[in-house]
Write a protein that holds these residues in place. Structure first.
Motif, mmCIF file in Angstrom:
data_model
loop_
_atom_site.group_PDB
_atom_site.id
_atom_site.type_symbol
_atom_site.label_atom_id
_atom_site.label_comp_id
_atom_site.label_asym_id
_atom_site.label_seq_id
_atom_site.Cartn_x
_atom_site.Cartn_y
_atom_site.Cartn_z
ATOM 1 N N MET A 159 0.819 -1.209 0.000
ATOM 2 C CA MET A 159 0.000 0.000 0.000
ATOM 3 C C MET A 159 0.858 1.266 0.000
ATOM 4 N N ASN A 180 -8.902 1.044 1.002
ATOM 5 C CA ASN A 180 -7.893 0.224 0.346
ATOM 6 C C ASN A 180 -7.411 -0.875 1.288
ATOM 7 N N THR A 231 0.856 2.610 -3.426
ATOM 8 C CA THR A 231 -0.394 3.288 -3.756
ATOM 9 C C THR A 231 -0.374 4.720 -3.235
ATOM 10 N N GLU A 260 -6.712 -3.558 -1.889
ATOM 11 C CA GLU A 260 -6.296 -3.004 -3.180
ATOM 12 C C GLU A 260 -6.960 -3.698 -4.373
#
Length: 179
Positions: free
Chosen positions: A1, A116, A4, A121
């Protein structure tokens, strides 16, 4: 993450730069727009993206990227309008408008990070066309809420829908950059 978060910030920086430069060119003329007008601007952008995805011929030399950026920026403007209210004359200085932009991005990014985490995700396995459809669905929901004078019985409000549209558009831009 972690990736991201970094990619999200890169997309937003591009959007913020355009927003900032347009503020310098036009001021905050958008402050006179009522929410349905902003919703319709976002709808136009999303419809154009869908048409670009479905048609092989393009007559205007702008692709999906600029339209997704527009969705992000108009959605943030809508969130600012929800907070500040509509005015008859532009009333924000450039630095104040940028601070409000940053505030709403931070709130929206936190929402993305929370979702998320919970969804693992999942957006990474989605198609850009599906993200476009989800944005259009959110727009239809917002239009219905607007027609209901902002009232919902069990559903999330307009702000949550704008935030989701921002996040879906960011995800689409990440996908487009990766491909």
């Amino acid at each position: 993450m972690q990736q991201t978060s970094k990619q999200y910030d890169e997309v937003i920086e591009k959007c913020r730069s355009l927003y900032s430069n347009k503020l310098k060119d036009y001021g905050c003329a958008w402050r006179i727009l009522r929410l349905p007008s902003l919703t319709d601007q976002i709808f136009i952008k999303a419809q154009r993206i869908r048409q670009l995805q479905q048609n092989s011929t393009r007559k205007v030399d702008e692709g999906e990227v600029s339209e997704f950026i527009g969705i992000i920026n108009y959605s943030i403007m809508a969130l600012i309008q929800l907070e500040k209210g509509v005015v008859d004359q532009p009333d924000l200085q450039v630095n104040e408008a940028i601070d409000l932009y940053d505030k709403h991005v931070a709130i929206t990014k936190k929402l993305m990070e929370d979702k998320n985490h919970d969804y693992g995700e999942a957006w990474r396995d989605m198609r850009v066309s599906s993200l476009t459809d989800l944005i259009l669905q959110k727009l239809l929901r917002v239009k219905q809420i607007e027609n209901n004078k902002g009232k919902t019985i069990v559903s999330e409000g307009i702000d949550a829908n704008y935030q989701d549209m921002i996040n879906y558009a960011v995800f689409a831009l990440i996908h487009l950059k990766e491909n």
